[in-house]
Scaffold this motif. Structure first.
Motif, PDB file in Angstrom:
ATOM      1  N   ILE A  61       0.933  -1.326  -0.017  1.00  0.00           N
ATOM      2  CA  ILE A  61       0.030   0.045  -0.007  1.00  0.00           C
ATOM      3  C   ILE A  61       1.000   1.336   0.048  1.00  0.00           C
ATOM      4  CG2 ILE A  61      -1.651   1.254   1.166  1.00  0.00           C
ATOM      5  CD1 ILE A  61      -3.008  -1.378   2.472  1.00  0.00           C
ATOM      6  N   ARG A  62       1.665   1.549   0.946  1.00  0.00           N
ATOM      7  CA  ARG A  62       2.839   2.647   1.252  1.00  0.00           C
ATOM      8  C   ARG A  62       3.615   2.654  -0.134  1.00  0.00           C
ATOM      9  NH1 ARG A  62      -1.210   4.418   3.555  1.00  0.00           N
ATOM     10  NH2 ARG A  62      -1.115   4.252   5.989  1.00  0.00           N
ATOM     11  N   VAL A  66      -0.164   5.155  -1.519  1.00  0.00           N
ATOM     12  CA  VAL A  66      -1.519   5.265  -1.205  1.00  0.00           C
ATOM     13  C   VAL A  66      -1.645   5.977   0.253  1.00  0.00           C
ATOM     14  CG1 VAL A  66      -3.683   3.795  -0.583  1.00  0.00           C
ATOM     15  CG2 VAL A  66      -2.294   3.344  -2.644  1.00  0.00           C
ATOM     16  N   LYS A  67      -2.411   6.909   0.588  1.00  0.00           N
ATOM     17  CA  LYS A  67      -2.461   7.827   1.538  1.00  0.00           C
ATOM     18  C   LYS A  67      -3.712   7.148   2.606  1.00  0.00           C
ATOM     19  CE  LYS A  67       0.122  11.719  -0.045  1.00  0.00           C
ATOM     20  NZ  LYS A  67      -0.078  13.254  -0.259  1.00  0.00           N
ATOM     21  N   THR A  68      -4.553   6.234   2.037  1.00  0.00           N
ATOM     22  CA  THR A  68      -5.326   5.428   2.986  1.00  0.00           C
ATOM     23  C   THR A  68      -5.118   5.423   4.418  1.00  0.00           C
ATOM     24  OG1 THR A  68      -6.490   4.624   1.108  1.00  0.00           O
ATOM     25  CG2 THR A  68      -7.542   3.953   3.073  1.00  0.00           C
ATOM     26  N   PRO A  69      -5.780   5.760   5.463  1.00  0.00           N
ATOM     27  CA  PRO A  69      -5.417   5.400   6.728  1.00  0.00           C
ATOM     28  C   PRO A  69      -5.502   4.022   7.043  1.00  0.00           C
ATOM     29  CG  PRO A  69      -6.930   7.132   6.905  1.00  0.00           C
ATOM     30  CD  PRO A  69      -6.892   6.810   5.497  1.00  0.00           C
ATOM     31  N   VAL A  70      -4.514   3.379   7.822  1.00  0.00           N
ATOM     32  CA  VAL A  70      -4.358   2.014   8.053  1.00  0.00           C
ATOM     33  C   VAL A  70      -4.622   1.789   9.423  1.00  0.00           C
ATOM     34  CG1 VAL A  70      -3.003  -0.119   7.716  1.00  0.00           C
ATOM     35  CG2 VAL A  70      -3.168   1.338   5.950  1.00  0.00           C
ATOM     36  N   GLY A  89       4.012   2.406   7.909  1.00  0.00           N
ATOM     37  CA  GLY A  89       2.972   3.333   7.470  1.00  0.00           C
ATOM     38  C   GLY A  89       1.645   3.111   7.957  1.00  0.00           C
ATOM     39  N   ALA A  90       1.597   2.239   9.012  1.00  0.00           N
ATOM     40  CA  ALA A  90       0.190   2.149   9.917  1.00  0.00           C
ATOM     41  C   ALA A  90       0.098   3.394  10.643  1.00  0.00           C
ATOM     42  CB  ALA A  90       0.294   0.988  10.706  1.00  0.00           C
TER      43      ALA A  90
END
Length: 216
Positions: A61-62, A66-70, A89-90
């Motif tokens: 993802i990172r 992709v900046k979507t919160p995890v 990046g979590a």
């Protein structure tokens, strides 16, 4: 894995009941494929996935910016595991077992932060949407809204400067397993308009572009 699947189903049901469209994927490799083609407001990621583990999903993802919160879920209490997830990046993590109410609160906080909001209340003109209580009011008067009507209003009010296409709203209202009618969004918007009638808040249709909420 049975415990993980049960937890995932319970989370999915709770989030759907709160008005969110949820896609549930139990395989890490399939999750990567899904995340490559679909945009989400939040990813809740269990580290113990078959196919490839959660850390590999997170790394993928990172790596694509992709900046979507995890929000990471783990049964592993080792500090190094949590550090690895955060460094990859979590945005937050919960260690199993956890309280579902706390998970929902953390999920709201991450989505709120992603939208640039300070709290769970979205205020736009005379309209107020309470994301936690799942209620809305205009001019101080409660609005009687279905779950999906409230979600449409929440999406539009959270970014009033944006024009949302019908396709974007469908993506946020329904999951991959659902097959909404071609005019489902138009029906939701029409019903919301009737309920906002007489107030200073309205939803405008920009032909060929989509919908935008305005305060007059």
């Amino acid at each position: 894995m049975e415990d993980t699947e049960d937890i995932a189903k319970a989370i999915s049901i709770r989030l759907e009941n709160a008005g969110h469209a949820v896609d549930l994927e139990a395989d890490g490799a399939n999750a990567i494929d899904l995340l490559n083609v679909q945009t989400y407001d939040l990813v809740i990621l269990d580290l113990t996935l078959p196919g490839c583990d959660g850390l590999e999903v997170l790394r993928n993802i990172r790596s694509r910016r992709v900046k979507t919160p995890v929000l990471v879920l783990t049964a592993r209490s080792e500090v190094n595991e949590k550090i690895s997830a955060l460094d990859l990046g979590a945005d937050d993590y919960l260690t199993k077992p956890f309280d579902y109410g706390e998970l929902e609160a953390r999920a709201r906080a991450l989505m709120r932060r992603n939208d640039g909001l300070a709290d769970n209340r979205i205020s736009f003109g005379a309209l107020v949407v309470d994301r936690k209580a799942r209620v809305a009011a205009v001019d101080g008067q409660p609005l009687s809204l279905t779950r999906r009507e409230l979600t449409v209003l929440e999406i539009l009010a959270s970014r009033p400067e944006r024009i949302f296409s019908k396709e974007e709203l469908v993506d946020q209202l329904f999951n991959f397993d659902q097959d909404p009618s071609s005019n489902a969004v138009e029906q939701f918007v029409a019903r919301i308009r009737r309920k906002l009638s007489g107030s200073s808040v309205e939803i405008r249709t920009l032909r060929g572009l989509g919908y935008q909420i305005v305060s007059t």
